[in-house]
Each structure stands twice: as C-alpha cells, then as structure tokens.
Scaffold this motif. Structure first.
Motif, PDB file in Angstrom:
ATOM      1  N   GLN A 200      31.208 -18.798   5.920  1.00 27.25           N
ATOM      2  CA  GLN A 200      31.800 -18.649   7.253  1.00 27.25           C
ATOM      3  C   GLN A 200      32.126 -20.008   7.836  1.00 27.25           C
ATOM      4  O   GLN A 200      31.242 -20.824   8.079  1.00 27.25           O
ATOM      5  CB  GLN A 200      30.839 -17.898   8.158  1.00 27.25           C
ATOM      6  CG  GLN A 200      30.584 -16.500   7.615  1.00 27.25           C
ATOM      7  CD  GLN A 200      30.077 -15.542   8.655  1.00 27.25           C
ATOM      8  OE1 GLN A 200      29.332 -15.929   9.551  1.00 27.25           O
ATOM      9  NE2 GLN A 200      30.457 -14.282   8.532  1.00 27.25           N
TER      10      GLN A 200
ATOM     11  N   ASP B  94      30.568 -23.393   2.236  1.00 26.98           N
ATOM     12  CA  ASP B  94      30.026 -22.393   3.142  1.00 26.98           C
ATOM     13  C   ASP B  94      30.970 -21.190   3.150  1.00 26.98           C
ATOM     14  O   ASP B  94      32.166 -21.327   2.881  1.00 26.98           O
ATOM     15  CB  ASP B  94      29.936 -23.028   4.543  1.00 26.98           C
ATOM     16  CG  ASP B  94      29.304 -22.113   5.570  1.00 26.98           C
ATOM     17  OD1 ASP B  94      28.564 -21.190   5.181  1.00 26.98           O
ATOM     18  OD2 ASP B  94      29.553 -22.349   6.770  1.00 26.98           O
TER      19      ASP B  94
ATOM     20  N   GLU C 259      30.991 -27.328   5.363  1.00 27.88           N
ATOM     21  CA  GLU C 259      29.922 -26.626   6.104  1.00 27.88           C
ATOM     22  C   GLU C 259      30.072 -26.984   7.572  1.00 27.88           C
ATOM     23  O   GLU C 259      30.166 -28.163   7.909  1.00 27.88           O
ATOM     24  CB  GLU C 259      28.559 -27.095   5.547  1.00 27.88           C
ATOM     25  CG  GLU C 259      27.358 -26.784   6.416  1.00 27.88           C
ATOM     26  CD  GLU C 259      27.066 -25.295   6.539  1.00 27.88           C
ATOM     27  OE1 GLU C 259      26.683 -24.692   5.528  1.00 27.88           O
ATOM     28  OE2 GLU C 259      27.243 -24.735   7.648  1.00 27.88           O
ATOM     29  N   ASP C 260      30.110 -25.969   8.431  1.00 29.26           N
ATOM     30  CA  ASP C 260      30.363 -26.253   9.842  1.00 29.26           C
ATOM     31  C   ASP C 260      29.092 -26.371  10.679  1.00 29.26           C
ATOM     32  O   ASP C 260      29.116 -26.939  11.760  1.00 29.26           O
ATOM     33  CB  ASP C 260      31.288 -25.190  10.451  1.00 29.26           C
ATOM     34  CG  ASP C 260      30.672 -23.798  10.392  1.00 29.26           C
ATOM     35  OD1 ASP C 260      30.102 -23.451   9.337  1.00 29.26           O
ATOM     36  OD2 ASP C 260      30.755 -23.069  11.389  1.00 29.26           O
TER      37      ASP C 260
HETATM   38 MN    MN Z   1      29.323 -21.615   8.577  1.00 28.92          MN
END
Ligand code: MN
Length: 255
Positions: free
Chosen positions: A62, A60, A15-16
C-alpha cells in the motif's frame, strides 16, 4: 555471524510509512547493505532505469500513489524490452495465500510479512541479491532453464523444501537417464530411446529445462538412425546445461 555477509547489496526500498522506513534502513545498514528509500511508487520507478543499478527492490503493497503490485507490473513491462530482471520482494502485512499469489502474479519474486525481522530480511537478501545467486539472470530469454517454472512450483506447492527435494531427485534421475540415453544411441536402440525420452520429457518441463524437453520431444519421435549422432550431441549439451543451472538454483534456493 559465522559466515561473511555478501558484500553490500544496493537495495531500493519503496515504503511510505516513516516508522517502517526507519526500521528497514537500520536493518539494511546493520546487515552491511546499501539502502535507498523512497516513499512513493513513482519515485521508485524513476530510480529504476532499464539497466537497473539495484540488486533488489523491497516493495510495500500500500503506497500513496499506485500500489506495489501495479508498480511491479510497470517495472516488468519496461523490462520486457531490455531483458533485465530486478528481483522485487513484497513487504505485506497480509499472510493470506491469495494475497501472496497476487504478488507473484504481478511479477514479484517473493514476499515478506511485516513487520520484517532482521533475520528474515537477511535471508531474503541472501536468496535474491547475493552474488552467488544466478537465477535472476536466468529468468528471461532462451536460457536452458527457466526458473519461472520453479517459482510456479513453489507457489503451487507452498513448500520450498519439497521443491528443492524435487530438483535433487530430478538431478539424480537425469544422471541415470543420461547413461541409458547414451547406451541406446550407441546400440541404435530406437525403442529404448523413445522410452527414455518420453519419461524425461515431462520432468524436464516441470523443472523449466525447456531445451532438454525439446530435445526429448524430438528423440521421442526419432526414427532415422542417421539422426542419432546429432540428437546425442544436443541431448548431452542440454542435459549438462540443465544440471548446471539446477545445481546453481539449489545452491541459491535450497533449504
Ligand atoms: Mn504503505
């Protein structure tokens, strides 16, 4: 909580977004699990050796390098060689059916809508990473039940309760038909055997009970009474295996 939590699951979170990273870390720790959090798909892939040290991956969609779907495809591709299967659950902001389908097609096992709530997260970990959950190991190879079939059903019907009901009905059906099968064998009643096998063949396939389906397929064609003993043995074994696997699946996934 009334129930004790399963002992901590090792969860890899890819997850970014820093806010989501912090949120999911807090949630996982509060639930007694052990999070490892990375911000890119490549870091995640690097941490996933063939013999997975993680019980579950939260992915995630994206991400800054490659998206969660592509990352999952790469995980599954590597697993093809090792016969392992780490559950991957998508975290997606989209609730669109086609997006969910894309997750499953990429090899993900499930999905959660973001923002992820504590209860939803607890349920998802219970479903996919609890020690009682056996279906993870059942996904590959020559297991008597291929859970992909049930996942496909869930995807098509979009109704987990209905799928659980179907499995329960099948187990009831199997009980009755196993008795009839045995009687037909004892009486060398090949016509009845054909009928029973024919009916059970398609429902076995629906449930992913591939061995049982194959035995039914043979029984449906059987003409030589000398082969009855052998088919009876294999029928019992594959029916027992299927029932055991499906009961375990129900225990882990039933509503
Ligand atoms: Mn993301």
């Amino acid at each position: 909580m009334d129930e004790p939590e399963p002992s901590g699951a090792a969860v890899l979170v890819v997850e970014d977004n820093p806010v989501n990273q912090l949120l999911v870390r807090q949630q996982l720790e509060r639930l007694g699990h052990c999070p490892t959090i990375v911000g890119t798909a490549h870091e995640g892939l690097d941490l996933l050796p063939d013999d997975h040290g993680f019980d579950l991956v939260l992915m995630d969609w994206q991400l800054p390098d490659i998206d969660g779907l592509e990352a999952t495809r790469r995980i599954r591709l590597r697993e093809d060689e090792s016969n392992a299967h780490v559950p991957v659950v998508a975290m997606t902001a989209s609730a669109m059916p086609e997006d969910r389908l894309a997750c499953l097609d990429a090899g993900m096992d499930d999905f959660m809508a973001k923002p992820v709530g504590l209860e939803a997260l607890a349920q998802m970990i219970k479903k996919w990473a609890a020690p009682s959950n056996v279906d993870v190991e059942r996904l590959g190879g020559d297991k008597p039940v291929r859970v992909e079939a049930l996942l496909t059903l869930q995807r098509e019907l979009d109704d987990p309760v209905l799928v659980a009901t179907l499995v329960e009905r099948f187990l009831d059906e199997l009980d009755g038909r196993a008795d009839s099968f045995r009687r037909a064998v004892e009486q060398a009643d090949v016509d009845s055997l054909h009928r029973i096998a024919h009916t059970l063949k398609s429902t076995s396939e629906l449930m992913g009970a591939i061995e049982l389906r194959d035995v039914c397929r043979e029984a449906e064609q059987l003409e030589d009474p000398a082969a009855l003993g052998d088919i009876d043995d294999r029928f019992r074994r594959s029916a027992d295996d299927a029932a055991t696997e499906l009961r375990q699946w129900l225990a882990a996934n039933g509503a």
